[in-house]
Design an enzyme around this catalytic site. Structure first.
Site, PDB file in Angstrom:
ATOM      1  N   GLY A   1       3.610  -4.930  -2.757  1.00  0.00           N
ATOM      2  CA  GLY A   1       3.348  -3.709  -2.014  1.00  0.00           C
ATOM      3  C   GLY A   1       2.121  -3.812  -1.115  1.00  0.00           C
ATOM      4  O   GLY A   1       1.525  -4.873  -0.939  1.00  0.00           O
TER       5      GLY A   1
ATOM      6  N   TYR B   1       4.346  12.858  -8.000  1.00  0.00           N
ATOM      7  CA  TYR B   1       3.448  11.694  -7.963  1.00  0.00           C
ATOM      8  C   TYR B   1       2.076  12.075  -8.539  1.00  0.00           C
ATOM      9  O   TYR B   1       1.514  11.358  -9.382  1.00  0.00           O
ATOM     10  CB  TYR B   1       3.332  11.215  -6.516  1.00  0.00           C
ATOM     11  CG  TYR B   1       2.316  10.132  -6.260  1.00  0.00           C
ATOM     12  CD1 TYR B   1       2.492   8.849  -6.775  1.00  0.00           C
ATOM     13  CD2 TYR B   1       1.188  10.371  -5.472  1.00  0.00           C
ATOM     14  CE1 TYR B   1       1.563   7.842  -6.518  1.00  0.00           C
ATOM     15  CE2 TYR B   1       0.272   9.372  -5.198  1.00  0.00           C
ATOM     16  CZ  TYR B   1       0.457   8.115  -5.726  1.00  0.00           C
ATOM     17  OH  TYR B   1      -0.456   7.122  -5.464  1.00  0.00           O
TER      18      TYR B   1
ATOM     19  N   ILE C   1      -4.894   4.393   1.765  1.00  0.00           N
ATOM     20  CA  ILE C   1      -5.360   3.051   2.126  1.00  0.00           C
ATOM     21  C   ILE C   1      -4.767   2.635   3.481  1.00  0.00           C
ATOM     22  O   ILE C   1      -3.555   2.728   3.699  1.00  0.00           O
ATOM     23  CB  ILE C   1      -4.970   2.028   1.030  1.00  0.00           C
ATOM     24  CG1 ILE C   1      -5.510   2.460  -0.346  1.00  0.00           C
ATOM     25  CG2 ILE C   1      -5.470   0.636   1.401  1.00  0.00           C
ATOM     26  CD1 ILE C   1      -7.021   2.618  -0.441  1.00  0.00           C
TER      27      ILE C   1
ATOM     28  N   LYS D   1       0.009  10.730 -11.833  1.00  0.00           N
ATOM     29  CA  LYS D   1      -1.331  10.126 -11.750  1.00  0.00           C
ATOM     30  C   LYS D   1      -2.321  10.820 -12.687  1.00  0.00           C
ATOM     31  O   LYS D   1      -3.163  10.166 -13.300  1.00  0.00           O
ATOM     32  CB  LYS D   1      -1.822  10.134 -10.293  1.00  0.00           C
ATOM     33  CG  LYS D   1      -1.089   9.128  -9.402  1.00  0.00           C
ATOM     34  CD  LYS D   1      -1.351   7.695  -9.874  1.00  0.00           C
ATOM     35  CE  LYS D   1      -0.574   6.655  -9.117  1.00  0.00           C
ATOM     36  NZ  LYS D   1      -0.778   5.282  -9.625  1.00  0.00           N
TER      37      LYS D   1
HETATM   38  P1  NAD Z   1       3.503   0.242  -2.549  1.00  0.00           P
HETATM   39  O1  NAD Z   1       4.573   1.272  -2.586  1.00  0.00           O
HETATM   40  O2  NAD Z   1       3.175  -0.379  -1.254  1.00  0.00           O
HETATM   41  O3  NAD Z   1       3.821  -0.916  -3.581  1.00  0.00           O
HETATM   42  C1  NAD Z   1       4.320  -0.635  -4.865  1.00  0.00           C
HETATM   43  C2  NAD Z   1       5.126  -1.827  -5.312  1.00  0.00           C
HETATM   44  O4  NAD Z   1       5.698  -1.497  -6.570  1.00  0.00           O
HETATM   45  C3  NAD Z   1       6.273  -2.190  -4.361  1.00  0.00           C
HETATM   46  O5  NAD Z   1       6.159  -3.529  -3.948  1.00  0.00           O
HETATM   47  C4  NAD Z   1       7.522  -1.964  -5.195  1.00  0.00           C
HETATM   48  O6  NAD Z   1       8.555  -2.927  -4.947  1.00  0.00           O
HETATM   49  C5  NAD Z   1       6.985  -2.087  -6.612  1.00  0.00           C
HETATM   50  N1  NAD Z   1       7.817  -1.405  -7.590  1.00  0.00           N
HETATM   51  C6  NAD Z   1       8.463  -0.215  -7.470  1.00  0.00           C
HETATM   52  N2  NAD Z   1       9.132   0.046  -8.596  1.00  0.00           N
HETATM   53  C7  NAD Z   1       8.895  -0.985  -9.449  1.00  0.00           C
HETATM   54  C8  NAD Z   1       9.300  -1.277 -10.774  1.00  0.00           C
HETATM   55  N3  NAD Z   1      10.123  -0.475 -11.452  1.00  0.00           N
HETATM   56  N4  NAD Z   1       8.835  -2.404 -11.349  1.00  0.00           N
HETATM   57  C9  NAD Z   1       8.013  -3.234 -10.670  1.00  0.00           C
HETATM   58  N5  NAD Z   1       7.612  -3.024  -9.408  1.00  0.00           N
HETATM   59  C10 NAD Z   1       8.037  -1.896  -8.811  1.00  0.00           C
HETATM   60  O7  NAD Z   1       2.205   0.920  -3.215  1.00  0.00           O
HETATM   61  P2  NAD Z   1       0.683   0.540  -2.988  1.00  0.00           P
HETATM   62  O8  NAD Z   1       0.203   1.338  -1.849  1.00  0.00           O
HETATM   63  O9  NAD Z   1       0.489  -0.919  -2.980  1.00  0.00           O
HETATM   64  O10 NAD Z   1       0.045   1.202  -4.288  1.00  0.00           O
HETATM   65  C11 NAD Z   1      -0.378   0.466  -5.410  1.00  0.00           C
HETATM   66  C12 NAD Z   1      -1.011   1.412  -6.400  1.00  0.00           C
HETATM   67  O11 NAD Z   1      -2.104   2.093  -5.771  1.00  0.00           O
HETATM   68  C13 NAD Z   1      -0.070   2.520  -6.891  1.00  0.00           C
HETATM   69  O12 NAD Z   1      -0.383   2.823  -8.233  1.00  0.00           O
HETATM   70  C14 NAD Z   1      -0.428   3.695  -6.033  1.00  0.00           C
HETATM   71  O13 NAD Z   1      -0.156   4.905  -6.673  1.00  0.00           O
HETATM   72  C15 NAD Z   1      -1.917   3.494  -5.865  1.00  0.00           C
HETATM   73  N6  NAD Z   1      -2.445   4.157  -4.685  1.00  0.00           N
HETATM   74  C16 NAD Z   1      -2.128   3.709  -3.446  1.00  0.00           C
HETATM   75  C17 NAD Z   1      -2.640   4.375  -2.328  1.00  0.00           C
HETATM   76  C18 NAD Z   1      -2.322   3.933  -0.935  1.00  0.00           C
HETATM   77  O14 NAD Z   1      -2.695   4.634   0.019  1.00  0.00           O
HETATM   78  N7  NAD Z   1      -1.676   2.792  -0.736  1.00  0.00           N
HETATM   79  C19 NAD Z   1      -3.463   5.476  -2.505  1.00  0.00           C
HETATM   80  C20 NAD Z   1      -3.725   5.932  -3.799  1.00  0.00           C
HETATM   81  C21 NAD Z   1      -3.231   5.240  -4.887  1.00  0.00           C
HETATM   82  N1  SER Z   2      -1.505   7.082  -0.129  1.00  0.00           N
HETATM   83  C1  SER Z   2      -0.935   7.707  -1.274  1.00  0.00           C
HETATM   84  C2  SER Z   2       0.171   8.621  -0.896  1.00  0.00           C
HETATM   85  O1  SER Z   2       0.094   9.160   0.193  1.00  0.00           O
HETATM   86  C3  SER Z   2      -1.988   8.486  -2.025  1.00  0.00           C
HETATM   87  O2  SER Z   2      -1.922   8.159  -3.344  1.00  0.00           O
HETATM   88  O3  SER Z   2       1.058   8.816  -1.675  1.00  0.00           O
END
Ligand code: NAD
Ligand code: SER
Length: 317
Positions: free
Chosen positions: A11, A143, A173, A147
């Site tokens: 991801g 979601y 992010i 969390k």
């Molecule tokens: P993303 O959606 O880009 O990546 C998540 C990954 O999880 C994907 O590659 C997907 O294939 C994989 N996935 C989905 N279901 C799955 C399963 N059952 N088993 C294994 N893998 C699975 O998300 P991200 O932005 O990289 O976020 C990573 C973490 O950070 C998450 O916990 C998210 O909640 C948290 N987060 C992200 C942001 C952001 O802005 N990116 C902000 C706040 C929190």
């Molecule tokens: N970037 C994330 C979302 O928008 C925040 O956890 O879901």
């Protein structure tokens, strides 16, 4: 020597955190895992990979044992916008997956877990400028519910079983390596691609929408700093507020237009506007600053310049 497993590694965050961990610990010490394999030719593909659905505890247990894992960065999740389309899937992946990670860690004493939380834990009743560290957590998205539950579960495993579980409330992010995966803050990344490709972007939140954001290098630094921190100095476990930068959608568009003259952003808010409106605009991250010296490095101008510098050549600009 560290033996690290990253779930959800394909991801947005995993595709950059995994290479950063491999630079520190050696490629063979960091096992990437996801339901989808890394794209060939990417930095993520440069090291071990295991197919893993985090809902399958037996498979997780098998990988942790076979690879002698001592640290798990648990990134697999369904984010806010996709979660509203598929609430049952979001609950299953985000909660069953986390319980599996915590249980397998419990079975393997000494395993440290990183589990990110999000600004999505906050809701319309939370103060918005800034959201305090300790405050009302009544989110309006599935979601956000997962969390809040994740933070409480992590804290429970710390208190009840003595596990070392740590987590940050990431802001939205912003990054250039891998597109975001179905969140509400995705506009702050999409806008760069469209600005470079078309000179125009239709934003799905209104111009005055202000949210907390963070540039990926700061996200990686914050994650590693929390995991490196002396546990005795931590006053929180799974819920550190961590601030990067906050700006309105119009301010972001103006910062891009200053670098790409002629860029135009128009606004057509959709269902994600209500989600954005339920989240705070800024965060009080004084606990992170005091406990493990957190300081962000990027502001709106330096982030915008760096995004365009990285993405421009890839998109033929
Ligand atoms: P993303 O959606 O880009 O990546 C998540 C990954 O999880 C994907 O590659 C997907 O294939 C994989 N996935 C989905 N279901 C799955 C399963 N059952 N088993 C294994 N893998 C699975 O998300 P991200 O932005 O990289 O976020 C990573 C973490 O950070 C998450 O916990 C998210 O909640 C948290 N987060 C992200 C942001 C952001 O802005 N990116 C902000 C706040 C929190
Ligand atoms: N970037 C994330 C979302 O928008 C925040 O956890 O879901």
């Amino acid at each position: 020597m560290k033996r690290i497993l990253v779930t959800g590694a394909s991801g947005q965050i995993g595709s950059e955190l995994t290479p950063a961990l491999r630079e520190r610990h050696g490629a063979s010490s960091v096992v990437a895992s996801d339901i989808r394999p890394p794209a060939p030719g990417t930095r993520l593909a440069d090291g071990p990979f295991e197919q893993l659905d985090v809902r399958e505890r037996a498979r997780l247990r098998e990988i942790v044992a076979a690879q002698r894992i001592d640290t798990i960065y648990h990134l697999a999740a369904i984010l806010s916008a996709t979660g509203e389309a598929k609430p049952q899937l979001a609950w299953d992946v985000n909660i069953t997956g986390l319980v599996n990670v915590l249980e397998v860690a419990r079975e393997n004493p000494g395993v440290r877990v990183f589990c990110p939380s999000s600004i999505a834990v906050f809701g319309p009743e939370t103060p918005r400028t800034p959201a305090p560290q300790l405050t009302v957590l009544r989110p309006s998205t599935i979601y956000g519910l997962t969390k809040v539950t994740g933070e409480l579960l992590g804290d429970y495993y710390v208190e009840r079983y003595g596990l070392d579980v740590r987590g940050l409330r990431y802001p939205g992010i912003i990054s250039s390596e891998t597109p975001p995966g179905g969140g509400t803050t995705d506009y702050a990344v999409d806008i760069f691609y469209k600005a470079l490709q078309d000179g125009h972007y239709t934003c799905f939140v209104g111009p005055d929408t202000v949210l907390p954001m963070m540039y990926m290098p700061d996200c990686i630094r914050a994650t590693l700093a929390l995991m490196d921190a002396d546990g005795a100095r931590l006053t929180r476990h799974c819920d550190y507020n961590v601030a990067g930068l906050s700006f309105s959608a119009a301010e972001l568009a103006a910062a891009i237009a200053a670098q790409l003259p002629g860029f135009v952003c128009t606004y057509e808010p959709d269902f994600r506007q209500a989600i954005a409106d339920s989240w705070p605009q800024t965060l009080d991250d004084s606990a992170a600053r005091a406990d493990w010296n957190w300081r962000p490095a990027f502001d709106l101008d330096s982030m915008t310049r760096d995004m365009l510098r990285r993405l421009g050549p890839r998109l033929g600009r």
